[in-house]
Design an enzyme around this catalytic site. Structure first.
Site, PDB file in Angstrom:
ATOM      1  N   LYS A  71      16.352  21.261 -11.396  1.00  0.00           N
ATOM      2  CA  LYS A  71      15.626  20.020 -11.656  1.00  0.00           C
ATOM      3  C   LYS A  71      16.485  18.966 -12.353  1.00  0.00           C
ATOM      4  O   LYS A  71      17.291  19.260 -13.218  1.00  0.00           O
ATOM      5  CB  LYS A  71      14.390  20.296 -12.532  1.00  0.00           C
ATOM      6  CG  LYS A  71      13.319  21.138 -11.880  1.00  0.00           C
ATOM      7  CD  LYS A  71      12.659  20.406 -10.710  1.00  0.00           C
ATOM      8  CE  LYS A  71      11.880  19.167 -11.127  1.00  0.00           C
ATOM      9  NZ  LYS A  71      10.732  19.497 -11.996  1.00  0.00           N
ATOM     10  N   GLU A 124       9.853   7.864 -17.012  1.00  0.00           N
ATOM     11  CA  GLU A 124       8.501   8.373 -17.262  1.00  0.00           C
ATOM     12  C   GLU A 124       8.028   8.034 -18.676  1.00  0.00           C
ATOM     13  O   GLU A 124       6.861   7.720 -18.901  1.00  0.00           O
ATOM     14  CB  GLU A 124       8.459   9.882 -17.027  1.00  0.00           C
ATOM     15  CG  GLU A 124       8.591  10.257 -15.548  1.00  0.00           C
ATOM     16  CD  GLU A 124       8.660  11.761 -15.323  1.00  0.00           C
ATOM     17  OE1 GLU A 124       8.662  12.521 -16.313  1.00  0.00           O
ATOM     18  OE2 GLU A 124       8.728  12.174 -14.143  1.00  0.00           O
ATOM     19  N   SER A 126      15.031  21.081 -16.587  1.00  0.00           N
ATOM     20  CA  SER A 126      13.899  21.965 -16.827  1.00  0.00           C
ATOM     21  C   SER A 126      14.394  23.225 -17.522  1.00  0.00           C
ATOM     22  O   SER A 126      15.453  23.764 -17.187  1.00  0.00           O
ATOM     23  CB  SER A 126      13.231  22.340 -15.503  1.00  0.00           C
ATOM     24  OG  SER A 126      12.367  23.446 -15.663  1.00  0.00           O
ATOM     25  N   HIS A 167       0.823  -1.214   0.000  1.00  0.00           N
ATOM     26  CA  HIS A 167       0.000   0.000   0.000  1.00  0.00           C
ATOM     27  C   HIS A 167       0.856   1.264   0.000  1.00  0.00           C
ATOM     28  O   HIS A 167       0.411   2.317   0.462  1.00  0.00           O
ATOM     29  CB  HIS A 167      -0.958   0.020   1.206  1.00  0.00           C
ATOM     30  CG  HIS A 167      -1.765  -1.220   1.362  1.00  0.00           C
ATOM     31  ND1 HIS A 167      -2.918  -1.453   0.658  1.00  0.00           N
ATOM     32  CD2 HIS A 167      -1.566  -2.319   2.139  1.00  0.00           C
ATOM     33  CE1 HIS A 167      -3.414  -2.631   0.994  1.00  0.00           C
ATOM     34  NE2 HIS A 167      -2.608  -3.181   1.882  1.00  0.00           N
TER      35      HIS A 167
END
Length: 458
Positions: free
Chosen positions: A283, A290, A277, A156
């Site tokens: 970043k 992804e 970024s 979980h």
């Protein structure tokens, strides 16, 4: 331009229809398989005396020259000829004359395209098996390097029990093993030849299908001509395997994305597999992971596309089935590219072992081991579970861990607890003592690594 099938027609095909009907824009990818199948077919036609051996040789030589011309960039395919099959046949007739018209004897484009696609799919499966082996290797190698790297295991997305990073990686290696087995099973089920099925009802010519199957490396010919031209299960099964494998990689990508965040800081991705970024200079984004996660949905779409196309088609061939190619090509290409990028990315990740260990000590991941300790002392598990839960609640109230809980306090909950409790709930001990088959102990993880290496990586 005269169509090879145009004898029955009195009007030219409308230009809109010609463009709509043409598949050469995407099935040109099959040129090598079309030529390979045609050469085998020509050899069989000559061997069975359906055509003269001299004609067979002329066709074969012409086809080989056409392949050389294509690969040298000398050929421009035309949508006027609709598909790769007709384009190559036109080129053959141009090259060797009327003898080229005999190639299509005892053959239909229906069984021809089924053959080409199956040859493409089989080659793709062989390539994917090799890429999956590479993927299994990087997972097992990284696992072996991290047998003693302790991290929290989750259920979980809550810290549950301590495990090793190696154990976590080997879960994905087991998934990759099943991905490989699906490809092996594909070869067992689908390595059969449709050529000789004709349009749907075979042929009256004395063809030798066993010979052609042998020439093309198939286990044998298909046993029903209707099924031979209309079967696309081999595409569905390959895209199903692709979807499952992509799902496995996507799950790992989700963990990589979490682990590389500052909130976890379990790993750091190499700069070569991250991006920045344009606005925020600090970043470092896990874009490779992804993208794999995103491309998984794309492969699912390829599978759903072919399933939906096939679901309402009566026997045998229907033009709908022209839609089988783009989803197959895309699914195979996407899976292959994702395997390559995942393998390269995982080879370069940095493991933040201290952060993993520290996280494994939080969240009471050793609570089950406290309960097990009490069971080993003679308490029923449900009673041990209740006592442990009460101790955990006490720790939470006092903002301390089980390791910091005083012995006298332990004894206030159960006189069975002795000084040795602190050894029992040390997270390293917790991992090492879970030595049941498939467990996270070093011994069990090593067995898992060796099993995969022995069976798949030699």
């Amino acid at each position: 331009m005269e169509k090879l099938w145009g004898g029955r027609f009195q009007k030219d095909t409308d230009e809109l229809m010609e463009d709509f009907n043409s598949s050469i824009a995407f099935d040109s990818k099959l040129y090598a398989y079309d030529i390979e199948g045609s050469i085998a077919h020509a050899k069989m036609l000559g061997s069975t005396a359906i055509i003269e051996m001299s004609e067979s040789k002329s066709i074969i030589d012409g086809l080989k020259e056409i392949k050389e011309d294509i690969e040298a960039g000398k050929v421009e395919f035309s949508k006027k000829h609709e598909d790769i099959h007709m384009n190559i046949e036109f080129l053959l007739i141009e090259k060797i004359g009327d003898t080229g018209k005999k190639l299509h004897t005892a053959r239909s484009r229906n069984d021809q395209v089924a053959l080409d696609l199956r040859l493409y799919a089989r080659d793709s499966v062989m390539d994917l098996m090799e890429l999956t082996k590479n993927w299994m290797k990087v997972l097992t190698d990284l696992a072996e390097e991290n047998l003693y790297t302790i991290m929290p295991g989750y259920t979980h997305l809550q810290r549950a029990q301590p495990i090793s990073f190696a154990h976590n990686l080997m879960a994905y290696a087991e998934m990759a093993k099943r991905d490989y087995q699906r490809l092996e099973n594909w070869l067992k089920i689908h390595n059969i030849m449709p050529l000789g099925s004709g349009a749907l009802a075979g042929t009256t010519f004395p063809i030798d299908r066993e010979m052609t199957a042998g020439l093309l490396g198939f286990d044998g010919p298909c046993m029903n001509s209707l099924d031979g031209v209309s079967d696309r299960d081999y595409i569905i099964d390959l895209l199903s395997a692709a979807s499952t494998a992509m799902m496995h990689m996507s799950r790992l990508c989700e963990e990589i994305i979490l682990w590389s965040s500052q909130e976890f800081s379990f790993i750091e991705l190499d700069d070569a597999y991250s991006t920045g970024s344009s606005m925020m200079p600090q970043k470092k984004n896990p874009d490779a992971a992804e993208l794999v996660r995103g491309k998984t949905g794309r492969v699912y779409g390829d599978l759903v596309s072919i399933l939906t196309t096939m679901k309402g088609i009566p026997l045998a061939y229907n033009k709908d089935m022209q839609e089988d190619k783009e989803c197959l090509f895309d699914g195979v290409d996407t899976w292959s590219k994702c395997l390559v990028i995942m393998t390269a990315m995982m080879k370069t990740i940095k493991i933040c072992k201290d952060n993993m260990l520290e996280a494994s000590k939080g969240g009471f991941t050793n609570a089950t081991d406290l309960a097990d300790y009490l069971v080993k002392k003679g308490l029923a598990f449900r009673d041990a579970h209740k006592i442990t839960g009460e101790i955990v609640f006490d720790c939470i109230k006092n903002n301390i861990s089980l390791d910091e809980f005083p012995l006298e306090k332990y004894k206030s909950y159960s006189q069975l607890i002795e000084e040795d409790i602190y050894d029992e709930i040390d997270v390293r001990h917790c991992v090492q003592y879970r030595n049941s088959i498939g467990g996270p102990s070093v011994n069990q993880v090593q067995i898992s690594i060796e099993n995969i290496r022995e069976k798949y990586l030699k």
